[in-house]
Design an enzyme around this catalytic site. Structure first.
Site, PDB file in Angstrom:
ATOM      1  N   SER A 115       0.604  14.399   6.962  1.00 56.30           N
ATOM      2  CA  SER A 115       0.887  13.148   7.665  1.00 56.30           C
ATOM      3  C   SER A 115       2.367  12.826   7.640  1.00 56.30           C
ATOM      4  O   SER A 115       3.083  13.204   6.712  1.00 56.30           O
ATOM      5  CB  SER A 115       0.109  12.024   6.965  1.00 56.30           C
ATOM      6  OG  SER A 115       0.622  10.783   7.313  1.00 56.30           O
ATOM      7  N   TYR A 173      -1.655   6.554  -0.386  1.00 53.91           N
ATOM      8  CA  TYR A 173      -2.114   7.521   0.634  1.00 53.91           C
ATOM      9  C   TYR A 173      -0.985   8.521   0.920  1.00 53.91           C
ATOM     10  O   TYR A 173      -1.179   9.737   0.872  1.00 53.91           O
ATOM     11  CB  TYR A 173      -2.520   6.803   1.931  1.00 53.91           C
ATOM     12  CG  TYR A 173      -2.652   7.752   3.088  1.00 53.91           C
ATOM     13  CD1 TYR A 173      -1.631   7.889   4.041  1.00 53.91           C
ATOM     14  CD2 TYR A 173      -3.778   8.555   3.232  1.00 53.91           C
ATOM     15  CE1 TYR A 173      -1.725   8.781   5.089  1.00 53.91           C
ATOM     16  CE2 TYR A 173      -3.889   9.458   4.275  1.00 53.91           C
ATOM     17  CZ  TYR A 173      -2.852   9.572   5.200  1.00 53.91           C
ATOM     18  OH  TYR A 173      -2.966  10.469   6.224  1.00 53.91           O
ATOM     19  N   LYS A 218      -0.546  12.847   0.213  1.00 54.41           N
ATOM     20  CA  LYS A 218      -0.147  13.872   1.191  1.00 54.41           C
ATOM     21  C   LYS A 218       1.077  14.638   0.690  1.00 54.41           C
ATOM     22  O   LYS A 218       1.184  15.848   0.862  1.00 54.41           O
ATOM     23  CB  LYS A 218       0.126  13.239   2.558  1.00 54.41           C
ATOM     24  CG  LYS A 218      -1.111  12.664   3.217  1.00 54.41           C
ATOM     25  CD  LYS A 218      -2.203  13.724   3.445  1.00 54.41           C
ATOM     26  CE  LYS A 218      -3.432  13.147   4.120  1.00 54.41           C
ATOM     27  NZ  LYS A 218      -4.501  14.145   4.295  1.00 54.41           N
TER      28      LYS A 218
HETATM   29  C1  WQD Z   1       0.085   1.196  12.706  1.00 58.49           C
HETATM   30  C2  WQD Z   1       0.991   0.001  12.925  1.00 58.49           C
HETATM   31  C3  WQD Z   1       0.796  -1.749  11.286  1.00 58.49           C
HETATM   32  C4  WQD Z   1      -3.247  -3.008  12.331  1.00 58.49           C
HETATM   33  C5  WQD Z   1      -1.580   5.844  10.191  1.00 58.49           C
HETATM   34  C6  WQD Z   1      -2.783   6.443   9.561  1.00 58.49           C
HETATM   35  C7  WQD Z   1      -2.409   7.449   8.530  1.00 58.49           C
HETATM   36  C8  WQD Z   1      -1.356   8.386   9.041  1.00 58.49           C
HETATM   37  C9  WQD Z   1      -0.170   7.624   9.585  1.00 58.49           C
HETATM   38  C10 WQD Z   1      -2.341  10.425   9.791  1.00 58.49           C
HETATM   39  C11 WQD Z   1       1.602  -0.509  11.621  1.00 58.49           C
HETATM   40  C12 WQD Z   1       0.382  -2.229  12.687  1.00 58.49           C
HETATM   41  C13 WQD Z   1      -2.042  -2.311  12.330  1.00 58.49           C
HETATM   42  C14 WQD Z   1      -3.264  -4.384  12.687  1.00 58.49           C
HETATM   43  C15 WQD Z   1      -0.899  -4.290  13.039  1.00 58.49           C
HETATM   44  N1  WQD Z   1      -1.833   9.235  10.044  1.00 58.49           N
HETATM   45  N2  WQD Z   1      -0.895  -2.958  12.679  1.00 58.49           N
HETATM   46  N3  WQD Z   1      -2.075  -4.961  13.041  1.00 58.49           N
HETATM   47  O1  WQD Z   1      -0.254   2.595   8.822  1.00 58.49           O
HETATM   48  O2  WQD Z   1       0.961   3.855  10.670  1.00 58.49           O
HETATM   49  O3  WQD Z   1      -0.907   4.962   9.310  1.00 58.49           O
HETATM   50  O4  WQD Z   1      -0.684   6.808  10.615  1.00 58.49           O
HETATM   51  O5  WQD Z   1      -2.484  10.950   8.756  1.00 58.49           O
HETATM   52  O6  WQD Z   1      -3.583   8.150   8.245  1.00 58.49           O
HETATM   53  O7  WQD Z   1      -3.517   5.405   8.963  1.00 58.49           O
HETATM   54  O8  WQD Z   1      -1.401   3.211  11.001  1.00 58.49           O
HETATM   55  O9  WQD Z   1      -2.802   2.033  12.607  1.00 58.49           O
HETATM   56  O10 WQD Z   1      -2.798   1.236  10.195  1.00 58.49           O
HETATM   57  O11 WQD Z   1      -0.799   0.856  11.631  1.00 58.49           O
HETATM   58  O12 WQD Z   1       0.168  -4.869  13.339  1.00 58.49           O
HETATM   59  O13 WQD Z   1      -4.314  -5.076  12.703  1.00 58.49           O
HETATM   60  O14 WQD Z   1       0.214  -1.061  13.456  1.00 58.49           O
HETATM   61  O15 WQD Z   1       1.574  -2.754  10.641  1.00 58.49           O
HETATM   62  O16 WQD Z   1       2.925  -0.890  11.908  1.00 58.49           O
HETATM   63  P1  WQD Z   1      -0.296   3.585   9.911  1.00 58.49           P
HETATM   64  P2  WQD Z   1      -2.054   1.801  11.352  1.00 58.49           P
END
Ligand code: WQD
Length: 342
Positions: free
Chosen positions: A126, A151, A155
């Site tokens: 990731s 998490y 990785k």
């Molecule tokens: C994305 C953005 C939140 C929910 C993911 C996967 C992880 C890895 C990396 C593969 C962030 C914002 C989210 C909400 C929001 N991928 N958000 N409101 O944290 O980037 O991690 O990609 O391995 O497995 O989980 O993804 O979708 O949780 O968040 O504003 O209700 O959306 O702050 O900036 P993240 P996410």
């Protein structure tokens, strides 16, 4: 054509990757503990690909049950390892659950892989390994900053274990694919993200708000040092991601000579803010997504998006789906998802 053991097989990326592997005439054995997925995914794989696969319901932490899979399938020549918990914020709340599940499970899998002489390993890594990288876009040689979440640390540790093993073990080739933000669904509308644990990722949450299952989207902070104050991420279509695994497997088959661990960024190369993702949803659906700015979420990095030149040059991979394709395929899946989860 080789036999591939896929861990996390009924999960989101695992199930889509199996469809691509089957389209390339590989034989697939699926394994999952169903902690965050449903067995129905295997039925959908069969409807889409026209092929069914041998499957096992096994938790990687049950080493002797896992050993049986290797004993019963001596023709396994590659492992694609997806099985892991993957929510950044859930890992902040439950760190030891993530360390035990993601690291202990991987150690047992690798010990058995070496014991049963399985030559190829592709690891679901990731972009979180980069932490709050100073480089933007990040390349595979961008220095790792401290992981921003348990998490992300699982990785980083997983890649380190693989690198050590690739250096010390004969007949063992490994590739680590560093996914950015996987999203979207199969073009048929028959398969998509259907986590059975709480939905926490942005795109599935946008879909639930759009479908009226939640009153509004909470945007975690708009005071970041970015063009519109919200986090920047690199959303990659799950079908583009699936193809990256098949091409990585081809690369390992074509280069069986002893190589150190090879890492590849698998992202669209496009940084997208939360507000821009919402605008894409509004564009493809004609709706107006209700959202509210709330406090920042612990564990979030400010911005991250990929330089995927290395995957393009060495794997012959590049993304073909756009951000709007991601949002429209996820929206089509949202309408079919409840029947899949019922
Ligand atoms: C994305 C953005 C939140 C929910 C993911 C996967 C992880 C890895 C990396 C593969 C962030 C914002 C989210 C909400 C929001 N991928 N958000 N409101 O944290 O980037 O991690 O990609 O391995 O497995 O989980 O993804 O979708 O949780 O968040 O504003 O209700 O959306 O702050 O900036 P993240 P996410």
């Amino acid at each position: 054509m080789i036999t591939v053991l896929v861990t996390g097989a009924s999960g989101y990326i695992g199930s889509h990757t199996i469809i691509d592997l089957l389209s390339q005439n590989h034989k697939v054995i699926g394994l999952d503990n169903q902690i965050n997925s449903t067995l129905k995914a295997y039925k959908r794989i069969e409807s889409i690909s026209g092929k069914n696969i041998k499957t096992y319901e096994v938790d990687l932490k049950e080493k002797e049950k896992l050993r049986q899979v290797f004993i019963e399938n001596p023709d396994i020549q590659a492992i694609i390892h997806f099985a892991a918990l993957k929510s950044v914020d859930e890992s902040v709340e439950q760190p030891t659950l993530y360390y035990e599940n993601n690291i202990v499970g991987m150690i047992y899998l690798l010990q058995l892989q070496v014991e049963y002489n399985v030559p190829f390993h592709i690891f679901s890594s990731s972009c979180t390994v980069y932490g709050n990288s100073k480089d933007m876009p990040v390349t595979e040689s961008s220095p790792w900053m401290p992981a921003e979440s348990p998490y992300g640390l699982t990785k980083q540790v997983g890649e380190q274990i693989l690198a050590n093993l690739a250096n010390s073990t004969q007949n063992f080739g490994a590739i680590s694919l560093r996914y950015f933000n996987p999203a979207g669904a199969h073009p048929s509308g028959l398969l998509g993200e259907a986590a059975t644990k709480t939905v926490r990722n942005l795109i599935p949450l946008i879909m639930e708000v759009g479908a009226g299952k939640r009153p509004l989207l909470q945007v975690y902070g708009d005071d970041y040092p970015t063009r519109d104050g919200t986090n920047i991420r690199d959303y990659i279509h799950v079908m583009d991601l699936a193809r990256a695994h098949t091409l990585a497997l081809k690369h390992l088959e074509e280069h069986p000579e002893k190589l150190p661990l090879q890492e590849f960024n698998i992202g669209s190369g496009q940084g997208v803010s939360i507000k821009e993702a919402i605008q894409s949803f509004n564009r493809v659906t004609g709706l107006k997504l209700p959202y509210q700015i709330v406090a920042r979420r612990p564990g979030d990095v400010v911005a991250i998006y990929a330089d995927f030149t290395k995957a393009k040059n060495l794997l012959g991979w590049h993304p073909i789906y756009t951000l709007d394709d991601i949002l429209s395929s996820a929206w089509a899946w949202e309408k079919n998802k409840s029947e899949f989860l019922s």
